[in-house]
Design a protein around this motif. Structure first.
Motif, mmCIF file in Angstrom:
data_model
loop_
_atom_site.group_PDB
_atom_site.id
_atom_site.type_symbol
_atom_site.label_atom_id
_atom_site.label_comp_id
_atom_site.label_asym_id
_atom_site.label_seq_id
_atom_site.Cartn_x
_atom_site.Cartn_y
_atom_site.Cartn_z
ATOM 1 N N LEU A 50 0.837 -1.368 -0.007
ATOM 2 C CA LEU A 50 0.002 0.004 0.029
ATOM 3 C C LEU A 50 1.064 1.148 0.002
ATOM 4 O O LEU A 50 0.417 2.303 -0.718
ATOM 5 C CB LEU A 50 -1.072 0.184 1.260
ATOM 6 C CG LEU A 50 -2.171 -1.133 1.122
ATOM 7 C CD1 LEU A 50 -2.846 -1.070 2.423
ATOM 8 C CD2 LEU A 50 -2.956 -0.974 0.096
ATOM 9 N N LEU A 51 1.940 1.322 0.706
ATOM 10 C CA LEU A 51 2.880 2.503 0.844
ATOM 11 C C LEU A 51 3.347 2.733 -0.590
ATOM 12 O O LEU A 51 3.526 3.782 -1.195
ATOM 13 C CB LEU A 51 4.054 2.265 1.935
ATOM 14 C CG LEU A 51 4.951 3.119 2.008
ATOM 15 C CD1 LEU A 51 4.366 4.461 2.334
ATOM 16 C CD2 LEU A 51 6.087 3.093 2.965
ATOM 17 N N HIS A 52 3.902 1.729 -1.452
ATOM 18 C CA HIS A 52 4.379 1.871 -2.633
ATOM 19 C C HIS A 52 3.358 2.181 -3.669
ATOM 20 O O HIS A 52 3.593 3.022 -4.692
ATOM 21 C CB HIS A 52 4.897 0.433 -3.143
ATOM 22 C CG HIS A 52 6.398 0.190 -2.557
ATOM 23 N ND1 HIS A 52 6.762 0.103 -1.292
ATOM 24 C CD2 HIS A 52 7.489 0.284 -3.216
ATOM 25 C CE1 HIS A 52 7.983 -0.262 -1.245
ATOM 26 N NE2 HIS A 52 8.720 -0.037 -2.158
ATOM 27 N N LEU A 100 -4.658 -1.502 -7.241
ATOM 28 C CA LEU A 100 -4.812 -2.943 -6.971
ATOM 29 C C LEU A 100 -5.649 -3.965 -7.866
ATOM 30 O O LEU A 100 -5.151 -4.921 -8.257
ATOM 31 C CB LEU A 100 -5.069 -2.985 -5.452
ATOM 32 C CG LEU A 100 -3.993 -2.543 -4.413
ATOM 33 C CD1 LEU A 100 -4.589 -2.523 -3.069
ATOM 34 C CD2 LEU A 100 -2.664 -2.910 -4.429
ATOM 35 N N ALA A 101 -6.946 -3.349 -7.954
ATOM 36 C CA ALA A 101 -7.512 -4.302 -8.769
ATOM 37 C C ALA A 101 -7.346 -4.603 -10.230
ATOM 38 O O ALA A 101 -7.409 -5.558 -10.868
ATOM 39 C CB ALA A 101 -9.233 -3.619 -8.504
ATOM 40 N N ASP A 102 -6.823 -3.492 -10.873
ATOM 41 C CA ASP A 102 -6.320 -3.609 -12.047
ATOM 42 C C ASP A 102 -5.142 -4.460 -12.227
ATOM 43 O O ASP A 102 -4.930 -5.235 -13.514
ATOM 44 C CB ASP A 102 -5.903 -2.227 -12.549
ATOM 45 C CG ASP A 102 -6.945 -1.294 -13.102
ATOM 46 O OD1 ASP A 102 -8.100 -1.867 -13.220
ATOM 47 O OD2 ASP A 102 -6.928 -0.069 -13.006
ATOM 48 N N GLU A 131 -9.520 -7.527 -1.411
ATOM 49 C CA GLU A 131 -9.649 -7.862 -0.142
ATOM 50 C C GLU A 131 -8.774 -9.247 0.262
ATOM 51 O O GLU A 131 -8.017 -9.296 1.170
ATOM 52 C CB GLU A 131 -11.129 -8.004 0.407
ATOM 53 C CG GLU A 131 -12.096 -6.890 0.108
ATOM 54 C CD GLU A 131 -12.766 -6.857 -1.403
ATOM 55 O OE1 GLU A 131 -12.090 -7.193 -2.423
ATOM 56 O OE2 GLU A 131 -13.900 -6.748 -1.338
ATOM 57 N N GLU A 132 -9.033 -10.215 -0.692
ATOM 58 C CA GLU A 132 -8.215 -11.587 -0.621
ATOM 59 C C GLU A 132 -6.801 -11.363 -0.631
ATOM 60 O O GLU A 132 -5.819 -11.941 0.266
ATOM 61 C CB GLU A 132 -8.624 -12.624 -1.491
ATOM 62 C CG GLU A 132 -10.266 -12.870 -1.475
ATOM 63 C CD GLU A 132 -10.551 -13.818 -2.471
ATOM 64 O OE1 GLU A 132 -11.710 -14.413 -2.355
ATOM 65 O OE2 GLU A 132 -10.261 -13.834 -3.518
ATOM 66 N N GLY A 133 -6.270 -10.449 -1.615
ATOM 67 C CA GLY A 133 -4.772 -10.179 -1.678
ATOM 68 C C GLY A 133 -4.084 -9.412 -0.569
ATOM 69 O O GLY A 133 -3.237 -9.974 -0.089
ATOM 70 N N LEU A 134 -4.737 -8.320 -0.013
ATOM 71 C CA LEU A 134 -4.306 -7.850 1.271
ATOM 72 C C LEU A 134 -4.286 -8.567 2.495
ATOM 73 O O LEU A 134 -3.648 -8.702 3.171
ATOM 74 C CB LEU A 134 -5.110 -6.590 1.383
ATOM 75 C CG LEU A 134 -5.193 -5.369 0.288
ATOM 76 C CD1 LEU A 134 -6.171 -4.195 0.757
ATOM 77 C CD2 LEU A 134 -3.613 -4.709 0.263
ATOM 78 N N PHE A 161 3.141 -9.400 -5.623
ATOM 79 C CA PHE A 161 4.153 -8.252 -5.481
ATOM 80 C C PHE A 161 4.681 -8.047 -7.230
ATOM 81 O O PHE A 161 4.812 -6.780 -7.457
ATOM 82 C CB PHE A 161 5.495 -8.943 -4.627
ATOM 83 C CG PHE A 161 5.336 -8.618 -3.165
ATOM 84 C CD1 PHE A 161 5.236 -7.259 -2.704
ATOM 85 C CD2 PHE A 161 5.130 -9.596 -2.438
ATOM 86 C CE1 PHE A 161 5.254 -7.208 -1.329
ATOM 87 C CE2 PHE A 161 5.133 -9.342 -1.025
ATOM 88 C CZ PHE A 161 5.125 -8.061 -0.280
ATOM 89 N N SER A 162 4.607 -9.217 -7.691
ATOM 90 C CA SER A 162 5.220 -9.081 -9.206
ATOM 91 C C SER A 162 4.286 -8.462 -10.073
ATOM 92 O O SER A 162 4.709 -7.497 -10.858
ATOM 93 C CB SER A 162 5.564 -10.481 -9.614
ATOM 94 O OG SER A 162 5.870 -10.473 -10.993
ATOM 95 N N ALA A 163 3.025 -8.559 -9.768
ATOM 96 C CA ALA A 163 1.961 -7.913 -10.340
ATOM 97 C C ALA A 163 1.929 -6.382 -10.516
ATOM 98 O O ALA A 163 1.613 -5.754 -11.480
ATOM 99 C CB ALA A 163 0.545 -8.494 -10.271
#
Length: 557
Positions: free
Chosen positions: A88-90, A476-478, A488-491, A526-528
């Motif tokens: 989230l910071l990045h 994030l969704a994109d 939500e699941e990713g976080l 992270f890679s995405a």
């Protein structure tokens, strides 16, 4: 991550700075660049500590080998969560939010509230408790805080909202400002009675006996929110529109603008406001207005059966269309409701026949109530004669209603050479993006309610926090669209990546925390986003506690 020694000469003296630095990739218009950032200044640390950090970084991927080199008993303890906050910071840095909000104490606390909204929704108190589980002090560099500090940060954010929105708009669009904006309004009910903006009004949530606030959201043509406004709960939708026209013209500096709003948002008064500002509009007209134009001969019913049809009248363009799928849905729904009412009336008739002493008026009254609830009163009449309840359908009026099933007419003052009817139609359909933003912010992931605040400034600050969190969520969704995972699941998965605290013979190992290599499912997240996960973090002392816990902590010292 590495240690960098920087030598500088002043006169005859040579000074050495020892910095803990990391490399990262920054994406821009002309591709990506590798840059470096300083995490911690180690200059004043003892040489033994710096050597230990260098050794740890060298063997960060092979802890057993590090233990063997140290020749001592090493204890590893799970520290605070790192993964979600790091991502989230990045993303905040990519959007420029960190620089726009600033690095003041209030700014850092607001940044944390935005991130906390994405990780786990709740009150300011819950955000304080959440900070004790995530590496907030280590990553944001903020000093310990309580919920009172977060409330004061909301006051500050409300004061800075206009400035932040302007800077964010300029950062996002630069000199190429959009010339089309989407605007819509919603309401959010309140659980309490003490909110300064809470009042009685048209409640879209269908919550009886609840005060509400009104929220107006302005988005660019691609659905990106650019401004949000909170109004008193009894504010009419139309009265919110002028504020957004003024903001678009004055604060954002846009001149050639088309505002897109639904049929309840842009009416004659709002059209005049837009003309005065030199703006254009795209909206829709209501079914009664369509019927009036049909009776006046301006429109013909057969025009709706075309894929798209355009009619110009008194300098205004009308784009007509019938949606056959929607027409079938409306007809099916109407037919089903009428059948439900008829079945209910038959049930009451059987009851009256079996119970001669039953009150037929009360039975009829219940059927009337059912009729009102099913919203079929316009084309159905319920009567009772000789203790028999009859549901009569007005066939002529029902046929008139069915004629316009699935029909809609858009209205615009844009010239055809600038906006063909297909473009006008598509831009009006883009309003669904604003509706999607409202769903996500109100009842979806970000949950703007319950508000847990009372003051006007804090209510506005809270809603603004939700809007900024939605900007991050879109990114994030994109990025994760092809990973078969929701935001939500990713976080939630990323929150499982925690820092590691190390002790050698009962002593903490200097000023660093190591971070283990993420498992493959996390590495893909992270890679995405083209973000490199951290391998180490600076250790910062201090506890984040709620106001109630602080006195007990002081007494224990």
């Amino acid at each position: 991550m590495h240690i960098h020694r920087v030598k500088s000469k002043r006169g005859d003296k040579v000074y050495t700075q020892i910095l803990l630095r990391e490399s990262y990739r920054e994406r821009g218009e002309h591709g990506s660049k590798v840059k470096k950032r300083t995490l911690l200044n180690l200059t004043k640390y003892p040489e033994s500590v710096i050597s230990a950090i260098e050794l740890a970084l060298k063997h960060k991927d092979n802890l057993p080998e590090l233990e063997h080199l140290l020749g001592s008993s090493v204890k590893h303890t799970q520290g605070r969560s790192v993964g979600a906050l790091w991502v989230l910071l990045h993303v905040c840095r990519d959007l420029g939010l960190d620089k726009i909000i600033g690095s003041s104490r209030h700014g850092l606390l607001c940044l944390w509230m935005i991130m906390a909204r994405l990780i786990e929704q709740g009150s300011r108190l819950s955000a304080v408790r959440l900070a004790d589980e995530h590496a907030v002090c280590e990553l944001l560099g903020v000093e310990p805080f309580t919920e009172d500090d977060l409330y004061r940060a909301l006051d500050w954010l409300c004061e800075q909202q206009d400035s932040i929105e302007q800077k964010l708009f300029k950062k996002t669009y630069g000199e190429k400002a959009p010339n089309l904006f989407l605007y819509d309004v919603t309401s959010s009910y309140l659980e309490g009675e003490q909110n300064e903006l809470g009042d009685w009004g048209y409640n879209r949530d269908k919550k009886r006996g609840k005060k509400q606030i009104v929220i107006g959201l302005l988005c660019s043509d691609d659905g990106t929110p650019v401004s949000v406004r909170v109004f008193k709960g009894n504010t009419n939708d139309l009265k919110t529109f002028g504020a957004q026209i003024e903001k678009t013209a004055e604060e954002f500096g846009c001149r050639q603008v088309t505002m897109v709003g639904d049929r309840g948002m842009i009416k004659s008064a709002q059209v005049e406001e837009l003309k005065e500002a030199g703006f254009h509009y795209i909206t829709a007209i209501t079914k009664p207005q369509i019927r009036a134009m049909l009776s006046n001969g301006v429109l013909q019913l057969g025009l709706f059966d075309s894929d798209l049809c355009e009619v110009e009248h008194e300098g205004i363009r009308y784009i007509l269309r019938r949606n056959p799928i929607r027409a079938a849905e409306l007809a099916g729904s109407r037919d089903q409701r009428i059948k439900v009412l008829q079945a209910y009336a038959e049930q009451k008739n059987r009851y009256l026949a079996e119970h001669p002493r039953a009150d037929f008026y009360k039975a009829t009254q219940k059927v009337w109530e059912k009729e009102s609830k099913l919203q079929v009163s316009d084309f159905v009449t319920t009567t009772c004669k000789d203790r028999i309840i009859r549901v009569e359908i007005d066939g002529a009026y029902l046929a008139e209603v069915e004629e316009l099933d699935g029909c809609y007419a858009l209205k615009t003052d844009l010239a055809a050479e600038y906006a063909p009817m297909e473009i006008v139609h598509d831009r009006y359909k883009d309003l669904t993006q604003v509706e999607q933003a409202f769903r996500t912010c109100k009842t979806g992931h970000l949950e703007v309610r319950p508000l847990y605040v009372r003051k006007e400034s804090r209510t506005r600050g809270h809603v603004f926090v939700v809007m900024l969190a939605y900007l991050i969520r879109r990114k994030l969704a994109d990025a994760w669209r092809d990973l078969d995972v929701t935001v939500e699941e990713g976080l939630k998965k990323l929150s499982t990546l925690c820092a590691m605290e190390h002790e050698i013979n009962g002593n903490q190992t200097g000023g660093m925390l190591s971070v283990p290599q993420p498992r493959p499912s996390l590495a893909r997240l992270f890679s995405a986003l083209t973000i490199t996960p951290p391998s180490a973090l600076p250790r910062r002392t201090g506890h984040v506690d709620s106001r109630r816990k602080l006195p007990s902590r002081r007494k224990s010292k």
